[in-house]
Design an enzyme around this catalytic site. Structure first.
Site, PDB file in Angstrom:
ATOM      1  N   GLY A  11       0.768  -1.243   0.000  1.00  0.00           N
ATOM      2  CA  GLY A  11       0.000   0.000   0.000  1.00  0.00           C
ATOM      3  C   GLY A  11       0.797   1.290   0.000  1.00  0.00           C
ATOM      4  N   SER A  12       2.033   1.252  -0.492  1.00  0.00           N
ATOM      5  CA  SER A  12       2.796   2.511  -0.535  1.00  0.00           C
ATOM      6  C   SER A  12       2.158   3.495  -1.516  1.00  0.00           C
ATOM      7  CB  SER A  12       4.265   2.264  -0.878  1.00  0.00           C
ATOM      8  OG  SER A  12       4.407   1.766  -2.184  1.00  0.00           O
ATOM      9  N   ASN A  13       1.585   2.999  -2.606  1.00  0.00           N
ATOM     10  CA  ASN A  13       0.894   3.913  -3.532  1.00  0.00           C
ATOM     11  C   ASN A  13      -0.384   4.459  -2.903  1.00  0.00           C
ATOM     12  OD1 ASN A  13       2.212   4.132  -6.368  1.00  0.00           O
ATOM     13  ND2 ASN A  13       2.487   1.991  -5.768  1.00  0.00           N
ATOM     14  N   LYS A  64     -15.642 -16.604  -8.421  1.00  0.00           N
ATOM     15  CA  LYS A  64     -15.215 -15.244  -8.735  1.00  0.00           C
ATOM     16  C   LYS A  64     -16.401 -14.309  -9.001  1.00  0.00           C
ATOM     17  CE  LYS A  64     -11.892 -12.499 -10.939  1.00  0.00           C
ATOM     18  NZ  LYS A  64     -11.520 -11.977 -12.200  1.00  0.00           N
ATOM     19  N   MET A  89      -4.097  -7.167  -7.011  1.00  0.00           N
ATOM     20  CA  MET A  89      -3.548  -8.257  -7.815  1.00  0.00           C
ATOM     21  C   MET A  89      -4.606  -9.170  -8.421  1.00  0.00           C
ATOM     22  SD  MET A  89      -0.680  -7.266  -7.805  1.00  0.00           S
ATOM     23  CE  MET A  89       1.014  -7.256  -7.346  1.00  0.00           C
ATOM     24  N   ARG A  90      -5.725  -8.604  -8.847  1.00  0.00           N
ATOM     25  CA  ARG A  90      -6.764  -9.424  -9.484  1.00  0.00           C
ATOM     26  C   ARG A  90      -7.210  -8.788 -10.795  1.00  0.00           C
ATOM     27  NH1 ARG A  90      -8.144 -13.414  -6.952  1.00  0.00           N
ATOM     28  NH2 ARG A  90      -7.774 -13.523  -4.734  1.00  0.00           N
ATOM     29  N   ILE A  92      -9.989  -7.507 -13.215  1.00  0.00           N
ATOM     30  CA  ILE A  92     -11.323  -6.937 -12.988  1.00  0.00           C
ATOM     31  C   ILE A  92     -12.317  -7.638 -13.935  1.00  0.00           C
ATOM     32  CG2 ILE A  92     -12.695  -4.817 -13.140  1.00  0.00           C
ATOM     33  CD1 ILE A  92     -10.685  -4.666 -10.872  1.00  0.00           C
ATOM     34  N   HIS A 108       1.077   0.367 -13.420  1.00  0.00           N
ATOM     35  CA  HIS A 108       1.875  -0.834 -13.732  1.00  0.00           C
ATOM     36  C   HIS A 108       3.360  -0.456 -13.760  1.00  0.00           C
ATOM     37  CE1 HIS A 108       2.751  -4.768 -15.278  1.00  0.00           C
ATOM     38  NE2 HIS A 108       3.570  -4.201 -16.139  1.00  0.00           N
TER      39      HIS A 108
HETATM   40  C1  GRF Z   1       3.344  -1.300  -7.526  1.00  0.00           C
HETATM   41  O1  GRF Z   1       4.625  -1.522  -8.022  1.00  0.00           O
HETATM   42  C2  GRF Z   1       2.318  -1.229  -8.652  1.00  0.00           C
HETATM   43  O2  GRF Z   1       2.852  -0.735  -9.832  1.00  0.00           O
HETATM   44  C3  GRF Z   1       1.951  -2.667  -8.836  1.00  0.00           C
HETATM   45  O3  GRF Z   1       1.929  -3.210  -7.543  1.00  0.00           O
HETATM   46  C4  GRF Z   1       2.846  -2.476  -6.711  1.00  0.00           C
HETATM   47  C5  GRF Z   1       2.091  -2.060  -5.484  1.00  0.00           C
HETATM   48  O4  GRF Z   1       2.928  -1.507  -4.490  1.00  0.00           O
HETATM   49  N1  GRF Z   1       0.698  -2.765  -9.539  1.00  0.00           N
HETATM   50  P1  GRF Z   1       2.290  -0.870  -3.182  1.00  0.00           P
HETATM   51  O5  GRF Z   1       1.381  -1.937  -2.564  1.00  0.00           O
HETATM   52  O6  GRF Z   1       1.519   0.341  -3.586  1.00  0.00           O
HETATM   53  O7  GRF Z   1       3.435  -0.555  -2.275  1.00  0.00           O
END
Ligand code: GRF
Length: 190
Positions: A11-13, A64, A89-90, A92, A108
């Site tokens: 979840g850093s993003n 699903k 990671m799924r 849609i 991505h």
């Molecule tokens: C990121 O590198 C994003 O591009 C990919 O998954 C990663 C998620 O990182 N889809 P975080 O969970 O946001 O740290």
């Protein structure tokens, strides 16, 4: 604009987007953080920002389709207008895509159409390319194939190990995603 963030792991993003919203750099409200893993670290981050957090797992449903129906119901319940994937990671499914046409965005860690799939950073590194990067795109029914919104390149130096490249990619992601979301929200509102 009412945003939901979907995330599976660290979840850093999510964190940089939530921070940008808090600082009013993105004219939106994160009304929901959803994870498909009850123990995902992103949920800890969500609580810190006092954002509504929900989670359920695919294995709790017969299949699903039922999982996606529950997710769609949740998005409707929170009156979500824009869905932001941040390490979700799924794939849609079609009902969700139909409910949110051009309203689901993904990040991505490669320059699409190169290196789609789960291991974008490692695949670019192992291919020995000199340049890779980050792509933000609308989600369609394919794997990392939807229309591209923004891209930023990252150089791979000969001395970089995989960890160095991962660090550089994540730094670019953390700049680019909040910036692009701010623009998208602004354009939608004008
Ligand atoms: C990121 O590198 C994003 O591009 C990919 O998954 C990663 C998620 O990182 N889809 P975080 O969970 O946001 O740290």
């Amino acid at each position: 604009m009412r945003i939901a963030i979907l995330a599976s792991g660290n979840g850093s993003n999510f964190e940089v987007i939530a921070q940008a919203v808090k600082e009013k750099k993105i004219a939106a409200e994160i009304v929901l953080l959803f994870s498909d893993h009850h123990d995902a670290y992103v949920l800890e981050r969500g609580k810190k920002f006092k954002i509504a957090c929900e989670s359920f797992e695919l294995k709790e449903f017969p299949g699903k389709k039922q999982y996606e129906t529950a997710l769609l119901d949740l998005l409707k319940q929170y009156e979500v207008e824009l869905v932001v994937l941040a390490g979700y990671m799924r794939i849609i499914g079609k009902d969700l895509l139909a409910a949110y046409p051009n309203r689901i965005i993904n990040i991505h860690p490669a320059l699409l159409p190169d290196f789609p799939g789960l291991h974008g950073i490692k695949d670019a590194y192992e291919a020995g390319v000199k340049e890779t990067g980050v792509t933000i795109h609308y989600v369609d029914s394919g794997v990392d194939t939807g229309p591209i919104i923004a891209q930023k390149a990252v150089q791979i130096e000969k001395t970089d190990c995989l960890f160095d490249l991962e660090t550089k990619i994540h730094q670019v992601e953390h700049q680019l995603y909040p910036q692009v979301l701010a623009k998208i929200v602004k354009n939608e509102r004008s």
